[in-house]
Scaffold this motif. Structure first.
Motif, PDB file in Angstrom:
ATOM      1  N   LEU A  97       0.828  -1.203   0.000  1.00 17.35           N
ATOM      2  CA  LEU A  97       0.000   0.000   0.000  1.00 17.35           C
ATOM      3  C   LEU A  97       0.862   1.252   0.000  1.00 17.35           C
ATOM      4  N   GLN A  98       1.934   1.261   0.785  1.00 19.17           N
ATOM      5  CA  GLN A  98       2.828   2.413   0.813  1.00 19.17           C
ATOM      6  C   GLN A  98       3.511   2.621  -0.527  1.00 19.17           C
ATOM      7  N   ALA A  99       3.891   1.532  -1.194  1.00 21.13           N
ATOM      8  CA  ALA A  99       4.542   1.646  -2.497  1.00 21.13           C
ATOM      9  C   ALA A  99       3.594   2.245  -3.539  1.00 21.13           C
ATOM     10  N   HIS A 100       2.346   1.797  -3.559  1.00 21.14           N
ATOM     11  CA  HIS A 100       1.381   2.342  -4.503  1.00 21.14           C
ATOM     12  C   HIS A 100       1.072   3.808  -4.196  1.00 21.14           C
ATOM     13  N   HIS A 101       1.072   4.160  -2.916  1.00 23.24           N
ATOM     14  CA  HIS A 101       0.819   5.555  -2.556  1.00 23.24           C
ATOM     15  C   HIS A 101       1.960   6.448  -3.044  1.00 23.24           C
ATOM     16  N   LYS A 102       3.188   6.004  -2.895  1.00 26.00           N
ATOM     17  CA  LYS A 102       4.329   6.788  -3.369  1.00 26.00           C
ATOM     18  C   LYS A 102       4.305   6.916  -4.889  1.00 26.00           C
ATOM     19  N   GLN A 103       3.936   5.849  -5.584  1.00 24.95           N
ATOM     20  CA  GLN A 103       3.843   5.914  -7.042  1.00 24.95           C
ATOM     21  C   GLN A 103       2.746   6.889  -7.463  1.00 24.95           C
ATOM     22  N   PHE A 104       1.640   6.903  -6.729  1.00 24.34           N
ATOM     23  CA  PHE A 104       0.557   7.839  -7.012  1.00 24.34           C
ATOM     24  C   PHE A 104       1.021   9.278  -6.813  1.00 24.34           C
ATOM     25  N   GLN A 105       1.723   9.546  -5.714  1.00 20.94           N
ATOM     26  CA  GLN A 105       2.223  10.893  -5.462  1.00 20.94           C
ATOM     27  C   GLN A 105       3.222  11.321  -6.536  1.00 20.94           C
ATOM     28  N   ALA A 106       4.039  10.381  -7.009  1.00 16.48           N
ATOM     29  CA  ALA A 106       4.996  10.709  -8.064  1.00 16.48           C
ATOM     30  C   ALA A 106       4.276  11.070  -9.362  1.00 16.48           C
ATOM     31  N   ARG A 107       3.218  10.340  -9.693  1.00 14.79           N
ATOM     32  CA  ARG A 107       2.461  10.653 -10.907  1.00 14.79           C
ATOM     33  C   ARG A 107       1.796  12.025 -10.806  1.00 14.79           C
ATOM     34  N   VAL A 108       1.246  12.337  -9.633  1.00 16.43           N
ATOM     35  CA  VAL A 108       0.605  13.642  -9.450  1.00 16.43           C
ATOM     36  C   VAL A 108       1.633  14.761  -9.534  1.00 16.43           C
ATOM     37  N   SER A 109       2.800  14.562  -8.924  1.00 17.92           N
ATOM     38  CA  SER A 109       3.847  15.582  -8.982  1.00 17.92           C
ATOM     39  C   SER A 109       4.333  15.788 -10.407  1.00 17.92           C
TER      40      SER A 109
END
Length: 259
Positions: free
Chosen positions: A130-142
């Motif tokens: 879950l933490q890995a997917h959240h970081k990937q999501f934040q990277a895409r938004v950034s």
């Protein structure tokens, strides 16, 4: 026929196992991942047969069955809210990942981040996934935010997670469209905006409704409230979603054009 007979005369202590094997066989035996083998109908029967068995609420197999059924619905976001309200799969990371990805596909980045935060607060397992997917999501938004700043350097520096959801205006002026036949415009915001790549064939259920109450409160559509996680009131599900069309059924049409 073998699966149908096993389901009908099953006497063991794990009926979910039979439905899981039946669904996997349908996905592998028919083209299109089981779509040509009436997979949606099998999933509908499975969630109806296993509905209310709380021993499966934390079982990844049971959650996976629900999420596959959500792929057959017109509005899976309502299904995810229902699962959360009934505490089905709320201890599993897959629910929050699937939910957040559906919101991200519709451009609801702030709500998607809230869903990730909810899963992290509940310490849904596996937590590292879950933490890995959240970081990937934040990277895409950034990344999207940086691209937007490059295209419009004079714009504000507000990130996509801080951008407020578009609000609908009440009692606003409507400008008609069309020359010969004037029609009122349709303006959808928030979750009403469908994902471009969504291809749904089933209508969401009509039984997920708020209970009737003797009093009501006036709602101001123009008021902006703080971020809230979209959930539904916990209640029983009397029936699964009704499909739009079933086999050997003719859809309704004009009565005066038939022969």
């Amino acid at each position: 026929r073998e699966f149908e007979a096993e389901i009908r005369f099953y006497s063991g202590d794990d009926p979910l196992d039979v439905w899981e094997r039946y669904i996997k066989w349908t996905e592998q035996a028919f083209p299109g991942g089981g779509k040509d083998g009436n997979l949606a109908a099998v999933l509908e029967r499975a969630v109806s047969a296993l509905h209310g068995q709380q021993r499966y609420y934390k079982d990844p197999r049971y959650l996976n069955l629900w999420l596959k059924f959500g792929d057959c619905c017109n509005e899976p976001l309502d299904l995810y809210s229902y699962l959360c309200s009934q505490e089905i799969g709320t201890t599993l990371a897959l629910l929050y990942i699937t939910w957040a990805e559906a919101l991200e596909a519709r451009g609801s980045f702030r709500k998607a981040d809230l869903i990730f935060q909810e899963g992290l607060q509940r310490k849904a397992e596996p937590l590292d996934k879950l933490q890995a997917h959240h970081k990937q999501f934040q990277a895409r938004v950034s990344r999207q935010t940086l691209l937007a700043l490059e295209e419009n350097p004079n714009g504000d520096n507000t990130g996509l997670l801080e951008i407020a959801e578009p609000q609908r205006s009440s009692l606003a002026d409507l400008k008609g469209r069309g020359k010969k036949k004037v029609r009122a415009p349709i303006s959808r915001v928030g979750d009403a905006v469908k994902a471009m790549n969504s291809n749904r064939s089933f209508q969401p259920q009509a039984s997920l409704q708020l209970p009737n109450t003797p009093c009501f409160a006036v709602f101001d559509e123009n008021s902006v409230s703080g971020p809230e996680i979209p959930t539904l009131t916990a209640q029983s599900w009397s029936a699964p979603p009704v499909p739009k069309a079933k086999e050997n059924e003719v859809s309704a049409g004009p009565w005066n054009s038939g022969r």
